[in-house]
Design a protein around this motif. Structure first.
Motif, PDB file in Angstrom:
ATOM      1  N   ALA A   1       0.899  -1.110  -0.063  1.00 22.55           N
ATOM      2  CA  ALA A   1       0.232   0.293  -0.048  1.00 22.55           C
ATOM      3  C   ALA A   1       0.648   1.216  -0.122  1.00 22.55           C
ATOM      4  O   ALA A   1       0.300   2.060  -0.658  1.00 22.55           O
ATOM      5  CB  ALA A   1      -1.334  -0.621   1.618  1.00 22.55           C
ATOM      6  N   LEU A   2       2.302   1.303   1.099  1.00 22.32           N
ATOM      7  CA  LEU A   2       2.788   2.167   1.133  1.00 22.32           C
ATOM      8  C   LEU A   2       3.615   2.586  -0.355  1.00 22.32           C
ATOM      9  O   LEU A   2       3.952   3.995  -1.104  1.00 22.32           O
ATOM     10  CB  LEU A   2       3.926   2.214   2.147  1.00 22.32           C
ATOM     11  CG  LEU A   2       3.164   2.041   3.129  1.00 22.32           C
ATOM     12  CD1 LEU A   2       4.287   1.537   4.385  1.00 22.32           C
ATOM     13  CD2 LEU A   2       3.298   3.823   3.772  1.00 22.32           C
ATOM     14  N   TYR A   3       3.860   1.207  -0.980  1.00 19.21           N
ATOM     15  CA  TYR A   3       5.110   1.793  -2.468  1.00 19.21           C
ATOM     16  C   TYR A   3       4.396   2.532  -3.205  1.00 19.21           C
ATOM     17  O   TYR A   3       3.990   3.539  -4.526  1.00 19.21           O
ATOM     18  CB  TYR A   3       5.506   0.019  -2.600  1.00 19.21           C
ATOM     19  CG  TYR A   3       6.540   0.733  -3.703  1.00 19.21           C
ATOM     20  CD1 TYR A   3       7.548   0.368  -3.275  1.00 19.21           C
ATOM     21  CD2 TYR A   3       6.059   0.634  -5.181  1.00 19.21           C
ATOM     22  CE1 TYR A   3       8.756   0.679  -4.290  1.00 19.21           C
ATOM     23  CE2 TYR A   3       6.957   1.064  -6.329  1.00 19.21           C
ATOM     24  CZ  TYR A   3       8.290   0.735  -5.745  1.00 19.21           C
ATOM     25  OH  TYR A   3       9.844   1.064  -6.607  1.00 19.21           O
ATOM     26  N   ALA A   4       2.572   2.056  -3.158  1.00 19.41           N
ATOM     27  CA  ALA A   4       1.465   2.224  -4.172  1.00 19.41           C
ATOM     28  C   ALA A   4       1.251   4.374  -4.153  1.00 19.41           C
ATOM     29  O   ALA A   4       0.898   4.800  -4.806  1.00 19.41           O
ATOM     30  CB  ALA A   4      -0.101   1.344  -3.667  1.00 19.41           C
ATOM     31  N   ILE A   5       1.270   4.757  -2.932  1.00 15.49           N
ATOM     32  CA  ILE A   5       1.260   5.545  -2.299  1.00 15.49           C
ATOM     33  C   ILE A   5       2.352   6.578  -3.065  1.00 15.49           C
ATOM     34  O   ILE A   5       2.061   7.504  -3.792  1.00 15.49           O
ATOM     35  CB  ILE A   5       1.133   6.229  -1.353  1.00 15.49           C
ATOM     36  CG1 ILE A   5      -0.093   5.676  -0.495  1.00 15.49           C
ATOM     37  CG2 ILE A   5       1.170   7.484  -0.466  1.00 15.49           C
ATOM     38  CD1 ILE A   5      -0.582   5.494   1.153  1.00 15.49           C
ATOM     39  N   LYS A   6       3.456   5.689  -3.096  1.00 15.43           N
ATOM     40  CA  LYS A   6       4.577   6.741  -3.610  1.00 15.43           C
ATOM     41  C   LYS A   6       4.598   6.520  -5.362  1.00 15.43           C
ATOM     42  O   LYS A   6       5.138   7.922  -5.930  1.00 15.43           O
ATOM     43  CB  LYS A   6       6.469   6.171  -3.751  1.00 15.43           C
ATOM     44  CG  LYS A   6       7.473   6.442  -3.954  1.00 15.43           C
ATOM     45  CD  LYS A   6       8.512   5.715  -4.049  1.00 15.43           C
ATOM     46  CE  LYS A   6       8.648   4.621  -4.384  1.00 15.43           C
ATOM     47  NZ  LYS A   6       9.259   4.126  -5.712  1.00 15.43           N
ATOM     48  N   MET A   7       4.313   6.012  -5.418  1.00 11.52           N
ATOM     49  CA  MET A   7       3.851   5.802  -7.421  1.00 11.52           C
ATOM     50  C   MET A   7       3.074   6.451  -7.701  1.00 11.52           C
ATOM     51  O   MET A   7       2.633   7.019  -8.761  1.00 11.52           O
ATOM     52  CB  MET A   7       3.700   4.118  -7.961  1.00 11.52           C
ATOM     53  CG  MET A   7       4.547   2.920  -7.545  1.00 11.52           C
ATOM     54  SD  MET A   7       4.204   1.767  -8.091  1.00 11.52           S
ATOM     55  CE  MET A   7       3.770   1.356  -9.722  1.00 11.52           C
ATOM     56  N   LEU A   8       1.708   6.881  -6.628  1.00  6.89           N
ATOM     57  CA  LEU A   8       0.460   7.845  -7.174  1.00  6.89           C
ATOM     58  C   LEU A   8       1.331   9.046  -7.143  1.00  6.89           C
ATOM     59  O   LEU A   8       0.840   9.983  -8.188  1.00  6.89           O
ATOM     60  CB  LEU A   8      -0.605   7.354  -6.403  1.00  6.89           C
ATOM     61  CG  LEU A   8      -1.538   8.710  -5.788  1.00  6.89           C
ATOM     62  CD1 LEU A   8      -2.518   8.990  -7.637  1.00  6.89           C
ATOM     63  CD2 LEU A   8      -2.575   8.871  -5.056  1.00  6.89           C
ATOM     64  N   LEU A   9       2.317   9.414  -6.243  1.00  5.97           N
ATOM     65  CA  LEU A   9       2.576  10.658  -5.462  1.00  5.97           C
ATOM     66  C   LEU A   9       3.645  10.822  -7.450  1.00  5.97           C
ATOM     67  O   LEU A   9       3.754  12.079  -8.145  1.00  5.97           O
ATOM     68  CB  LEU A   9       3.134  11.022  -4.903  1.00  5.97           C
ATOM     69  CG  LEU A   9       2.528  10.984  -3.624  1.00  5.97           C
ATOM     70  CD1 LEU A   9       3.825  10.843  -2.661  1.00  5.97           C
ATOM     71  CD2 LEU A   9       2.090  12.472  -3.140  1.00  5.97           C
ATOM     72  N   GLU A  10       4.058  10.180  -8.137  1.00  5.74           N
ATOM     73  CA  GLU A  10       5.163   9.920  -8.819  1.00  5.74           C
ATOM     74  C   GLU A  10       4.715  10.482 -10.437  1.00  5.74           C
ATOM     75  O   GLU A  10       5.779  10.675 -11.859  1.00  5.74           O
ATOM     76  CB  GLU A  10       6.570   8.973  -9.182  1.00  5.74           C
ATOM     77  CG  GLU A  10       7.589   9.136  -8.039  1.00  5.74           C
ATOM     78  CD  GLU A  10       8.509   8.224  -7.317  1.00  5.74           C
ATOM     79  OE1 GLU A  10       7.791   6.985  -7.916  1.00  5.74           O
ATOM     80  OE2 GLU A  10       8.853   8.251  -6.638  1.00  5.74           O
ATOM     81  N   ILE A  11       3.737   9.691 -10.228  1.00  7.28           N
ATOM     82  CA  ILE A  11       2.750   9.535 -11.743  1.00  7.28           C
ATOM     83  C   ILE A  11       2.104  11.549 -11.852  1.00  7.28           C
ATOM     84  O   ILE A  11       2.302  11.384 -13.139  1.00  7.28           O
ATOM     85  CB  ILE A  11       1.863   8.751 -11.863  1.00  7.28           C
ATOM     86  CG1 ILE A  11       1.363   8.670 -13.192  1.00  7.28           C
ATOM     87  CG2 ILE A  11       0.519   9.792 -11.807  1.00  7.28           C
ATOM     88  CD1 ILE A  11       0.072   7.164 -12.959  1.00  7.28           C
TER      89      ILE A  11
END
Length: 364
Positions: free
Chosen positions: A346-356
């Motif tokens: 879940a945390l990695y998904a949040i990181k990817m959301l920020l970076e997109i």
């Protein structure tokens, strides 16, 4: 001066929901806890622990039950050569300086002690201890810990602040900043953002930050989760204001619901399996289409402890993050127990959301 927390009572170690609630309330006023200790009722070593705590300069917060409230007061009186008296229907050390219902403050030499009793289904009493340290939290993305230290340690020294860097997941660092006597945290953050403008977020709570950014930009977010079982949605909906940018999401644990709810192709599931790049990409696409959101995040993986194969061992997780004009997919190989693998996902998904969408999330 160190800030230590002492829990007295078995319920605080047995009832993790109550303990977590108490810590959330503490963190509203106190930025950093140096130590946290748990004692059972009638533990004879508690007296020795209190003696040690009060022999050095410390701020001590004692959380106890209603039944043990006066017992703790009696022990403190023994340590401080004081006696208990009745004040406002509470037995309190006579030297206590400030008291309210369920809480009191005691000064002894250079130590400050706040005792309060907390029980289930009751309102949290007022915390009387104050946090004297000036502090802040920022988050750095796309750097490892060693490179981050090399980049920002000179800025920290210039502005006389102390930094503590913690890995959240790969490529996401939490940096806790504490001011020294003449430190300038505001200038430190400003200089760090100038140096790493597309990598720094100056906020302590990232989901709350995303909520605020999306609400201001009038954007919507949705999720399609498998192995995380709704954890990602919970991370956002536990924050106030989530309804401004989150209408809902789907937990599609079975292949049948991936097909029926998200329009994942049966042939894709048959050929590649539910834990695959192809399936997770179709999950994010389906979530975006069914929700009319601006961003969708999909997660599918093997959280364990069973279900792994030689090709896809436990900890194999695929994440797809999609906007209306961009999509990124990542395969992760994670380690830990089931819960930690879910949390990392879940945390990695949040990181990817920020970076997109760096233009939205990494600009003021």
């Amino acid at each position: 001066m160190k800030f230590n927390v002492l829990f007295v009572g078995s319920k605080f170690s047995n009832n993790t929901y109550l303990k977590d609630y108490i810590l959330r309330e503490i963190n509203k006023k106190i930025s950093h806890i140096d130590s946290m200790t748990f004692y059972l009722e009638n533990d004879n070593s508690l007296f020795l622990h209190l003696e040690r705590e009060l022999s050095v300069d410390t701020k001590l917060l004692i959380i106890t039950t209603k039944q043990n409230f006066s017992v703790v007061g009696k022990l403190l009186c023994t340590v401080t050569a004081d006696n208990q008296i009745l004040k406002e229907n509470m037995l309190l050390p006579s030297q206590c300086t400030v008291f309210e219902d369920q809480t009191y403050l005691l000064n002894y030499n250079n130590s400050v002690i706040n005792v309060l009793h907390v029980d289930e289904l009751t309102e949290f009493p007022r915390l009387l201890l104050e946090d004297e340290n000036s502090s802040a939290t920022i988050h750095l993305f796309g750097e490892d810990k060693e490179s981050a230290k090399a980049l920002i340690s000179p800025i920290a020294q210039t502005n006389e602040v102390k930094i503590d860097i913690t890995d959240i997941v790969e490529g996401w660092l939490r940096i806790d900043v504490t001011s020294r006597k003449y430190g300038n945290i505001t200038q430190f953050i400003s200089s760090t953002k100038q140096l790493l403008s597309t990598k720094i977020i100056a906020a302590s709570n990232i989901p709350a930050y995303i909520i605020e950014k999306m609400h201001y930009a009038q954007r919507k977010l949705t999720f399609s989760e498998s192995c995380t079982g709704g954890l990602l949605a919970y991370m956002f909906t536990k924050e106030s204001g989530a309804s401004n940018m989150f209408d809902g999401s789907l937990v599609t644990y079975s292949n049948a619901l991936k097909e029926n709810w998200l329009a994942v192709e049966h042939a894709t599931l048959e050929k590649h399996g539910a834990v695959s790049e192809q399936v997770v990409r179709e999950m994010s696409d389906g979530a975006l289409n069914v929700s009319y959101a601006n961003y969708a995040v999909a997660i599918s993986g093997v959280a364990g402890p069973t279900g792994g194969t030689e090709e896809k061992p436990v900890g194999t997780v695929y994440i797809s993050v999609r906007s209306r004009d961009n999509e990124q997919t990542q395969k992760l190989s994670l380690y830990g127990d089931r819960r930690y693998i879910q949390e990392q996902s879940a945390l990695y998904a949040i990181k990817m959301l920020l970076e997109i969408d760096k233009k939205l999330f990494f600009t003021n």
